[in-house]
Design an enzyme around this catalytic site. Structure first.
Site, PDB file in Angstrom:
ATOM      1  N   CYS A 197     -32.450  57.050  22.464  1.00  0.00           N
ATOM      2  CA  CYS A 197     -32.575  56.131  22.848  1.00  0.00           C
ATOM      3  C   CYS A 197     -31.337  56.320  24.278  1.00  0.00           C
ATOM      4  O   CYS A 197     -31.609  57.192  24.685  1.00  0.00           O
ATOM      5  CB  CYS A 197     -32.049  54.767  22.177  1.00  0.00           C
ATOM      6  SG  CYS A 197     -32.312  53.356  23.358  1.00  0.00           S
ATOM      7  N   HIS A 224     -36.519  55.441  18.342  1.00  0.00           N
ATOM      8  CA  HIS A 224     -35.951  55.101  17.407  1.00  0.00           C
ATOM      9  C   HIS A 224     -35.495  56.080  15.802  1.00  0.00           C
ATOM     10  O   HIS A 224     -37.001  55.306  15.061  1.00  0.00           O
ATOM     11  CB  HIS A 224     -34.996  53.982  17.061  1.00  0.00           C
ATOM     12  CG  HIS A 224     -34.034  54.054  18.499  1.00  0.00           C
ATOM     13  ND1 HIS A 224     -33.192  53.894  18.204  1.00  0.00           N
ATOM     14  CD2 HIS A 224     -34.479  52.511  19.048  1.00  0.00           C
ATOM     15  CE1 HIS A 224     -32.071  53.086  19.046  1.00  0.00           C
ATOM     16  NE2 HIS A 224     -33.445  52.686  19.639  1.00  0.00           N
ATOM     17  N   GLU A 259     -34.658  57.497  13.482  1.00  0.00           N
ATOM     18  CA  GLU A 259     -33.739  56.687  12.832  1.00  0.00           C
ATOM     19  C   GLU A 259     -34.714  55.822  11.943  1.00  0.00           C
ATOM     20  O   GLU A 259     -34.255  55.930  10.649  1.00  0.00           O
ATOM     21  CB  GLU A 259     -32.629  56.842  12.325  1.00  0.00           C
ATOM     22  CG  GLU A 259     -31.942  54.922  13.368  1.00  0.00           C
ATOM     23  CD  GLU A 259     -32.448  55.288  14.865  1.00  0.00           C
ATOM     24  OE1 GLU A 259     -32.564  56.424  15.538  1.00  0.00           O
ATOM     25  OE2 GLU A 259     -31.791  54.516  15.537  1.00  0.00           O
TER      26      GLU A 259
END
Ligand code: MN
Length: 240
Positions: free
Chosen positions: A107, A211, A213
């Site tokens: 990001c 994202h 994660e």
């Protein structure tokens, strides 16, 4: 030896403390890495020694980059900026690129990578790009992917995820505009917004606008593959 990976951190809006989302830590640990938090406020002179002690760099998500760093004045849609973090991350990203170490930008991290290498950003997609999909603050948990990205078949990203179309989450109102020299766009949303850039050739330098994660916690196999590939590249460097 487990690879040592530095994760950049931001400051909290009130200042005086730093912030690191534990999702990055969990994703790296799950893939076999040892994460180290890199605070803002590091001296530029210390950066070579810091990078020497690491096998990889994760540039994490966060607030807007000050448009000063790509030669623009702030537009009305610009969000919160974190000057102390900009001052730490941009030179860190530049030196990490020079060192040839594996870099994963997520990001804001992908945007920092692009600016550090000489590219620029849209400061605010909704006011600068028409028509546009919803990229800003998806109204569902970040474990849920809300829009599709189309991936260049011959890219590092396609090789890792083993796909050319992937549904991803979206929490950004800025995006890469002019891609840095030496970088290639390897994923876009259907509205043309850049969702991934990478440095072609040997090595691992990848910037993702989404994202992964958060997606690993949502059970996305592609997000898990991304962290495994990054940690694997760092492990290879640790062995050299
Ligand atoms: Mn998006």
């Amino acid at each position: 030896m487990r690879p040592r990976i530095g994760i950049t951190c931001g400051t909290v809006p009130e200042g005086g403390a730093m912030r690191l989302d534990l999702e990055y830590v969990r994703a790296l640990v799950q893939s076999g890495a040892i994460p180290f938090a890199l605070p803002p406020g590091l001296s530029e002179e210390s950066l070579p020694e810091i990078l020497e002690s690491l096998d990889g760099l994760l540039l994490s998500g966060g607030p807007d980059v000050d448009p000063l760093h790509f030669g623009e004045e702030p537009l009305p849609g610009m969000g919160r900026i974190d000057p102390e973090r900009d001052a730490a991350e941009l030179p860190l990203a530049r030196r990490a690129l020079e060192s040839g170490m594996p870099i994963l930008g997520i990001c804001r991290g992908a945007q920092v990578l692009n600016i550090a290498a000489g590219g620029d950003l849209f400061q605010d997609l909704p006011t600068q790009v028409v028509p546009l999909l919803r990229h800003v603050q998806q109204p569902t948990p970040m474990t849920y992917p809300t829009h599709k990205v189309l991936i260049e078949p011959e890219s590092l990203l396609a090789g890792i995820t083993r796909c050319v179309a992937l549904r991803v989450n979206s929490w950004h109102h800025q995006a890469i505009r002019r891609v840095a020299p030496g970088f290639a766009v390897t994923a876009r949303a259907e509205d043309g917004v850049i969702e991934a850039v990478e440095k072609p050739g040997p090595g691992f330098v990848l910037g993702l606008q989404f994202h992964p994660e958060s997606m690993t916690e949502g059970g996305s196999p592609e997000a898990t593959l991304l962290f495994e590939a990054f940690v694997g590249a760092c492990a290879e460097r640790a062995r050299d």
